[in-house]
Design an enzyme around this catalytic site. Structure first.
Site, PDB file in Angstrom:
ATOM      1  N   GLU A 224      60.128  16.793  16.014  1.00  0.00           N
ATOM      2  CA  GLU A 224      60.785  18.021  16.458  1.00  0.00           C
ATOM      3  C   GLU A 224      60.349  18.431  17.854  1.00  0.00           C
ATOM      4  O   GLU A 224      60.564  19.566  18.274  1.00  0.00           O
ATOM      5  CB  GLU A 224      60.510  19.156  15.456  1.00  0.00           C
ATOM      6  N   LYS A 356      68.320  27.112   5.261  1.00  0.00           N
ATOM      7  CA  LYS A 356      68.821  25.872   5.856  1.00  0.00           C
ATOM      8  C   LYS A 356      70.150  25.566   5.185  1.00  0.00           C
ATOM      9  O   LYS A 356      70.175  25.175   4.004  1.00  0.00           O
ATOM     10  CB  LYS A 356      67.848  24.729   5.562  1.00  0.00           C
TER      11      LYS A 356
HETATM   12  P1  PGA Z   1      62.565  18.816   7.386  1.00  0.00           P
HETATM   13  O1  PGA Z   1      61.356  19.764   7.787  1.00  0.00           O
HETATM   14  O2  PGA Z   1      63.767  19.223   8.129  1.00  0.00           O
HETATM   15  O3  PGA Z   1      62.041  17.453   7.719  1.00  0.00           O
HETATM   16  O4  PGA Z   1      62.733  18.984   5.882  1.00  0.00           O
HETATM   17  C1  PGA Z   1      61.512  21.083   8.233  1.00  0.00           C
HETATM   18  C2  PGA Z   1      60.715  22.054   7.406  1.00  0.00           C
HETATM   19  O5  PGA Z   1      59.990  21.642   6.464  1.00  0.00           O
HETATM   20  O6  PGA Z   1      60.798  23.256   7.622  1.00  0.00           O
HETATM   21 ZN    ZN Z   2      59.304  23.704   5.782  1.00  0.00          ZN
END
Ligand code: PGA
Ligand code: ZN
Length: 449
Positions: A224, A356
């Site tokens: 990231e 998300k």
């Molecule tokens: P991921 O991690 O998108 O790889 O699941 C992001 C998070 O855990 O917040």
């Molecule tokens: Zn997370």
């Protein structure tokens, strides 16, 4: 579009199309385009486009991301999901009124017919759900955040720019497990605007990189965009972060505070946690004790997934211990699911939900989760995934839905900067009407330095 009665009718869905594109890890993902038409003779045409992201440290109860399997691209191709959009989904949606996002999402859910989008794939349904929202906003002649604030969102408040959570060091599944903790982030409760929060973070990020180079601890850049740290212990990352904040000229805890995503489901289950870097195993209570110790020694404002998704009671004990002064965030624990938020709230586990959209597969279900969270008195954070693209739809969600916080990774790499820059543009566009969420959205006292 000056005629307001026309502006209220976005028309109908004329065309739905998907294609395979590539994400920030160079893996296949789904892009969808939804085209609307309004009027019969010489119709006006509006198009919305969206790309879905992909996680690496996923919760077990997330909606299913459909991958083709087999040998190609490590089994990660998405031709089946793309085919579902171009076939079944397109046939079901063409002709539907474009203005009703809830009806479009309900149709997608009904068409899939499973609790987890496992037939069509959440990557197929979300791409279409987001592209439909983008198209409806275009037809209404409004930016998406404004369209959402008038539609699903209707917070009835002045629009706020979110408080950003920005990664400085990447670890866990995003950096070869070089450190156990997944995200070492900062937030800037002392900043007066979103733009200023980014300015401060740029300095912290830069100083963190310099400091690690000095110590020979810089191993590259993680998934990231955060620095990939070669530390000997997890706590070394915490002290390095405090030093970087100080070297950048800020007061730790007051101006710039620390945010952690422990992502504990990645190294623990059944109440046992293995810290690989330190070669030790902890019980749930041992991990709680360690995190409480960190909360005392470091200016930590927020901790995500402090315990694993199967450890709800320990999650509740941790929330009980620090929830009044530290934000306790459920990601893998809650997977943006309204029912799981209600169940966690009943047990007193977590006080903030990570949102998300690809954990659920439609905008409406993500929105319903945010409503359940608000009703439970939780705060919210809209979040990107570790596999991202240039798509910036989530920035509009954070602002249009009045969520208050935004987490999209680090302060490097185009797929991350595209989102920070999109929010900057919105702050400028709102001008004097823009309010910055600031520390108030945390809804709790910040720790002292
Ligand atoms: P991921 O991690 O998108 O790889 O699941 C992001 C998070 O855990 O917040
Ligand atoms: Zn997370």
């Amino acid at each position: 579009m000056s005629n307001s009665s026309q502006a209220q009718d976005p028309g109908h869905i004329a065309h739905v199309h998907a294609r395979r594109v590539w994400d920030s890890r160079g893996r296949p993902t789904v892009e969808a385009e939804v085209t609307l038409a309004r009027g019969r003779t010489s119709p006006a045409v509006f198009c919305g486009r969206a790309i879905v992201p992909a996680g690496a440290s996923k919760g077990r109860r997330e909606a299913l991301e459909l991958r083709d399997g087999g040998g190609r691209f490590g089994g990660l191709d998405v031709q089946r999901a793309v085919g579902h959009v171009n076939g079944e989904i397109a046939r079901a949606l063409v002709g539907m009124p474009a203005g009703d996002q809830a009806a479009i999402d309900a149709r997608l859910i009904e068409l899939d017919g499973t609790p987890n989008k496992q037939r069509l794939g959440a990557n197929a349904t979300l791409a279409v759900s987001m592209a439909a929202a983008q198209a409806a906003a275009a037809a209404a002649g409004r930016p998406l955040y404004e369209h959402l604030a008038h539609g699903l969102g209707a917070p009835g408040e002045a629009l706020r720019l979110p408080l950003p959570q920005i990664q400085i060091f990447g670890g866990g599944a995003h950096a070869g497990r070089r450190v156990d903790i997944q995200d070492f982030m900062v937030l800037c409760p002392g900043a007066a605007s979103f733009a200023q929060a980014l300015e401060w973070t740029a300095e912290v990020y830069r100083h963190a990189g310099l400091l690690m180079r000095e110590r020979g601890a810089l191993a590259g850049v993680a998934d990231e965009g955060g620095w990939w740290p070669a530390f000997d212990s997890n706590e070394q990352a915490l002290s390095a972060l405090v030093q970087a904040i100080e070297r950048a000229g800020f007061a730790p805890g007051e101006q710039v505070a620390i945010v952690l995503d422990i992502a504990a489901s990645d190294f623990g289950q059944g109440g046992r946690y293995r810290l690989g870097l330190e070669g030790r195993e902890l019980t749930s209570d041992g991990l709680i004790e360690l995190l409480l110790h960190w909360c005392e020694r470091y200016p930590i404002a927020s901790i995500e997934d402090p315990l694993a998704e199967d450890d709800l009671e320990a999650f509740a004990r941790f929330t009980q211990a620090v929830g009044a002064r530290v934000q306790v965030v459920g990601d893998d624990l809650l997977v943006s699911d309204a029912a799981l938020v209600r169940a966690a709230a009943d047990r007193g586990a977590a006080n903030t939900v990570l949102l998300k959209p690809n954990q659920r597969g439609t905008l409406t279900e993500t929105w319903q989760c945010w409503q359940a969270a608000r009703a439970a008195g939780y705060a919210g954070i809209v979040s990107a995934r570790s596999g991202e693209t240039e798509d910036t739809t989530i920035v509009d969600l954070a602002i249009g839905w009045g969520v208050g916080q935004l987490k999209v990774g680090s302060f490097a790499r185009g797929e991350r900067m595209a989102k920070w820059n999109a929010a900057l543009r919105i702050e400028e566009r709102l001008g004097a009407a823009a309010r910055f969420a600031g520390a108030a959205v945390l809804g709790r006292n910040l720790p002292r330095a």
